[in-house]
Design a protein around this motif. Structure first.
Motif, PDB file in Angstrom:
ATOM      1  N   ASN A 290      89.044 -83.760  92.357  1.00  0.00           N
ATOM      2  CA  ASN A 290      88.618 -84.425  93.589  1.00  0.00           C
ATOM      3  C   ASN A 290      87.907 -85.743  93.325  1.00  0.00           C
ATOM      4  O   ASN A 290      88.018 -86.684  94.107  1.00  0.00           O
ATOM      5  N   ASN A 291      87.143 -85.802  92.240  1.00  0.00           N
ATOM      6  CA  ASN A 291      86.295 -86.965  91.994  1.00  0.00           C
ATOM      7  C   ASN A 291      86.883 -87.992  91.034  1.00  0.00           C
ATOM      8  O   ASN A 291      86.283 -89.050  90.835  1.00  0.00           O
ATOM      9  N   THR A 292      88.022 -87.679  90.446  1.00  0.00           N
ATOM     10  CA  THR A 292      88.695 -88.652  89.586  1.00  0.00           C
ATOM     11  C   THR A 292      90.095 -88.998  90.071  1.00  0.00           C
ATOM     12  O   THR A 292      90.597 -90.091  89.799  1.00  0.00           O
ATOM     13  N   GLY A 293      90.739 -88.075  90.751  1.00  0.00           N
ATOM     14  CA  GLY A 293      92.121 -88.283  91.156  1.00  0.00           C
ATOM     15  C   GLY A 293      93.124 -87.810  90.127  1.00  0.00           C
ATOM     16  O   GLY A 293      94.329 -87.865  90.356  1.00  0.00           O
ATOM     17  N   ALA A 294      92.645 -87.326  88.991  1.00  0.00           N
ATOM     18  CA  ALA A 294      93.533 -86.792  87.955  1.00  0.00           C
ATOM     19  C   ALA A 294      93.963 -85.369  88.300  1.00  0.00           C
ATOM     20  O   ALA A 294      93.329 -84.686  89.115  1.00  0.00           O
ATOM     21  N   ILE A 295      95.035 -84.933  87.676  1.00  0.00           N
ATOM     22  CA  ILE A 295      95.420 -83.526  87.729  1.00  0.00           C
ATOM     23  C   ILE A 295      94.575 -82.780  86.699  1.00  0.00           C
ATOM     24  O   ILE A 295      94.422 -83.251  85.570  1.00  0.00           O
ATOM     25  N   ALA A 296      94.019 -81.644  87.091  1.00  0.00           N
ATOM     26  CA  ALA A 296      93.272 -80.812  86.149  1.00  0.00           C
ATOM     27  C   ALA A 296      94.151 -79.632  85.740  1.00  0.00           C
ATOM     28  O   ALA A 296      94.649 -78.902  86.597  1.00  0.00           O
ATOM     29  N   VAL A 297      94.345 -79.469  84.433  1.00  0.00           N
ATOM     30  CA  VAL A 297      95.191 -78.398  83.907  1.00  0.00           C
ATOM     31  C   VAL A 297      94.298 -77.447  83.120  1.00  0.00           C
ATOM     32  O   VAL A 297      93.627 -77.864  82.169  1.00  0.00           O
ATOM     33  N   VAL A 298      94.290 -76.171  83.528  1.00  0.00           N
ATOM     34  CA  VAL A 298      93.384 -75.189  82.930  1.00  0.00           C
ATOM     35  C   VAL A 298      94.201 -74.134  82.178  1.00  0.00           C
ATOM     36  O   VAL A 298      94.716 -73.192  82.781  1.00  0.00           O
ATOM     37  N   PRO A 299      94.357 -74.285  80.861  1.00  0.00           N
ATOM     38  CA  PRO A 299      95.111 -73.283  80.096  1.00  0.00           C
ATOM     39  C   PRO A 299      94.346 -71.977  80.001  1.00  0.00           C
ATOM     40  O   PRO A 299      93.114 -71.978  79.903  1.00  0.00           O
ATOM     41  N   ASP A 300      95.080 -70.872  80.057  1.00  0.00           N
ATOM     42  CA  ASP A 300      94.458 -69.545  80.010  1.00  0.00           C
ATOM     43  C   ASP A 300      94.521 -69.016  78.578  1.00  0.00           C
ATOM     44  O   ASP A 300      95.499 -68.414  78.160  1.00  0.00           O
ATOM     45  N   LEU A 301      93.455 -69.219  77.825  1.00  0.00           N
ATOM     46  CA  LEU A 301      93.427 -68.860  76.412  1.00  0.00           C
ATOM     47  C   LEU A 301      93.320 -67.354  76.185  1.00  0.00           C
ATOM     48  O   LEU A 301      93.593 -66.873  75.085  1.00  0.00           O
ATOM     49  N   TYR A 302      92.901 -66.615  77.211  1.00  0.00           N
ATOM     50  CA  TYR A 302      92.784 -65.157  77.102  1.00  0.00           C
ATOM     51  C   TYR A 302      93.929 -64.430  77.800  1.00  0.00           C
ATOM     52  O   TYR A 302      93.890 -63.213  77.944  1.00  0.00           O
ATOM     53  N   ASN A 303      94.921 -65.175  78.274  1.00  0.00           N
ATOM     54  CA  ASN A 303      96.098 -64.572  78.906  1.00  0.00           C
ATOM     55  C   ASN A 303      95.741 -63.642  80.059  1.00  0.00           C
ATOM     56  O   ASN A 303      96.220 -62.508  80.147  1.00  0.00           O
ATOM     57  N   GLY A 304      94.881 -64.125  80.927  1.00  0.00           N
ATOM     58  CA  GLY A 304      94.563 -63.387  82.144  1.00  0.00           C
ATOM     59  C   GLY A 304      93.292 -62.566  82.102  1.00  0.00           C
ATOM     60  O   GLY A 304      92.818 -62.104  83.135  1.00  0.00           O
ATOM     61  N   THR A 305      92.708 -62.369  80.930  1.00  0.00           N
ATOM     62  CA  THR A 305      91.495 -61.563  80.815  1.00  0.00           C
ATOM     63  C   THR A 305      90.261 -62.393  81.156  1.00  0.00           C
ATOM     64  O   THR A 305      90.102 -63.506  80.669  1.00  0.00           O
ATOM     65  N   THR A 306      89.403 -61.847  82.001  1.00  0.00           N
ATOM     66  CA  THR A 306      88.114 -62.461  82.299  1.00  0.00           C
ATOM     67  C   THR A 306      87.043 -61.378  82.264  1.00  0.00           C
ATOM     68  O   THR A 306      87.340 -60.183  82.374  1.00  0.00           O
ATOM     69  N   THR A 307      85.806 -61.792  82.119  1.00  0.00           N
ATOM     70  CA  THR A 307      84.699 -60.834  82.118  1.00  0.00           C
ATOM     71  C   THR A 307      83.432 -61.529  82.589  1.00  0.00           C
ATOM     72  O   THR A 307      83.306 -62.752  82.476  1.00  0.00           O
ATOM     73  N   ALA A 308      82.512 -60.730  83.125  1.00  0.00           N
ATOM     74  CA  ALA A 308      81.188 -61.233  83.469  1.00  0.00           C
ATOM     75  C   ALA A 308      80.138 -60.628  82.547  1.00  0.00           C
ATOM     76  O   ALA A 308      78.944 -60.889  82.710  1.00  0.00           O
ATOM     77  N   ASP A 309      80.606 -59.856  81.571  1.00  0.00           N
ATOM     78  CA  ASP A 309      79.709 -59.175  80.638  1.00  0.00           C
ATOM     79  C   ASP A 309      79.556 -60.001  79.363  1.00  0.00           C
ATOM     80  O   ASP A 309      80.553 -60.335  78.706  1.00  0.00           O
ATOM     81  N   LYS A 310      78.330 -60.330  79.008  1.00  0.00           N
ATOM     82  CA  LYS A 310      78.078 -61.211  77.870  1.00  0.00           C
ATOM     83  C   LYS A 310      78.577 -60.613  76.561  1.00  0.00           C
ATOM     84  O   LYS A 310      79.154 -61.320  75.716  1.00  0.00           O
TER      85      LYS A 310
END
Length: 258
Positions: free
Chosen positions: A53-73
Motif C-alpha cells: 500500500n505504501n510503496t506500490g510494489a507487489i509484495a511476495v511472501v514465500p511460505d518457508l514452512y509449507n503451510g505450518t504456522t504456530t503461536a507457541d514460542k
C-alpha cells in the motif's frame, strides 16, 4: 515452495509513491517479504499489505514452512531449528530469478523487474542471505532490508552486500539473541560493511552515488519491535511508524524506474 502475492489495496493505488515512477516496458517492482519463525501468519501478511500500500510494489511472501504456522514460542524455535537453510536459500534464489525476469513475459523488449527483499527475525537473516546470494551470481537485488536477524557465516558471507546492493539492517538496542541480533552483532555487521565500502574507495567512489548501507540500532527496544502488538508502537514515540516511513522511502528510491 508456495508464495502469497499481495497487491496494493484499491484505495491505495492512486496515491502510492511509485505511481508515475514506473517506466514503459517495465514490470511492477516486487518486494520479497520473509517470515518470522512463527510461519506465514496474519502478522507477516499485514506487513506485506502495508508495504504494498505504501510503496506500490507487489509484495511476495514465500511460505518457508509449507503451510505450518504456530503461536507457541517453543514450537517456533523447533521449526526454525529444523529449517533447511541452504535449501531455503536455493528456493529463494529461484523465486527472485523468476520475479526479475518471468520466463513467460512474452516481450523481448521488457526490462527486468526491480526486486527487493525484506524480512523479520529468521526472515531478516534470510533477507541478507538472499541479497548476498544474488550478488554472488551477478543478479543483485535492487534493495535489501533486514530486521533483527543475521545468517550464520557458514551459510553465506554477507559482508560484501554493500558493494552491489543498497541495504538497511535494523536492530533493537536491548535485543538478547546473541550472535543473531544482539547489539554486538549489529556493531560487528556495521564494521564489516564499513570495511567493504572503504576497500572500494569510500562512499563517494564511482558507483556509490546510488548505494547505501546503514545499520540502525533502535534505542530502548528489544527483539521483534516492529510487531503491531508490541509496546514499541505506543510507548517509544512512534518508533515503529517512523521506521516504516524510513523503509518505505528507501524502497521507493531504489525500486523506481524513472
Amino acid at each position: 515452495m508456495s508464495a502469497h502475492v499481495v497487491h496494493p489495496a484499491e484505495s491505495a493505488r492512486e496515491r502510492h509513491p511509485l505511481r508515475g515512477s514506473v517506466a514503459p516496458n517495465t514490470l511492477r517492482p516486487a518486494v520479497v517479504v520473509l517470515q518470522e519463525w512463527w510461519g506465514v501468519n496474519a502478522a507477516v501478511l499485514a506487513h506485506a499489505q502495508r508495504l504494498a500500500n505504501n510503496t506500490g510494489a507487489i509484495a511476495v511472501v514465500p511460505d518457508l514452512y509449507n503451510g505450518t504456522t504456530t503461536a507457541d514460542k517453543e514450537e517456533a524455535a523447533h521449526l526454525m531449528a529444523n529449517l533447511d537453510w541452504p535449501l531455503a536459500l536455493n528456493n529463494l534464489q529461484r523465486l527472485v530469478e523468476r520475479l526479475q525476469r518471468p520466463a513467460d513475459d512474452g516481450a523481448e523488449l521488457l526490462k527486468d523487474r526491480k526486486v527487493a527483499s525484506l524480512g523479520f527475525c529468521m526472515g531478516g537473516a534470510l533477507s541478507l542471505a538472499i541479497a548476498a546470494r544474488m550478488a554472488e551470481i551477478k543478479k543483485p537485488l535492487n534493495a535489501c532490508v533486514s530486521f533483527y536477524g543475521t545468517p550464520s557465516p557458514s551459510l553465506i558471507d554477507i559482508s560484501n552486500i554493500p558493494a552491489t546492493t543498497p541495504v538497511q539492517a535494523h536492530f533493537g538496542e536491548l535485543d538478547e539473541y546473541k550472535g543473531f541480533s544482539d547489539i554486538k552483532t549489529a556493531h560487528k555487521l556495521a564494521e564489516s560493511w564499513d570495511l567493504t565500502v572503504q576497500k572500494l574507495g569510500g562512499t563517494h567512489a564511482h558507483g556509490f552515488h546510488s548505494l547505501e548501507s546503514n545499520v540502525y540500532v533502535h534505542h530502548g527496544l528489544g527483539h521483534a519491535f516492529m510487531n503491531e502488538d508490541g509496546s514499541a508502537r505506543h510507548v517509544f514515540g512512534g518508533e515503529v511508524d517512523k521506521t516504516w516511513e524510513k523503509v518505505f522511502k528507501f524502497l521507493v528510491e531504489h525500486l523506481k524506474t524513472v
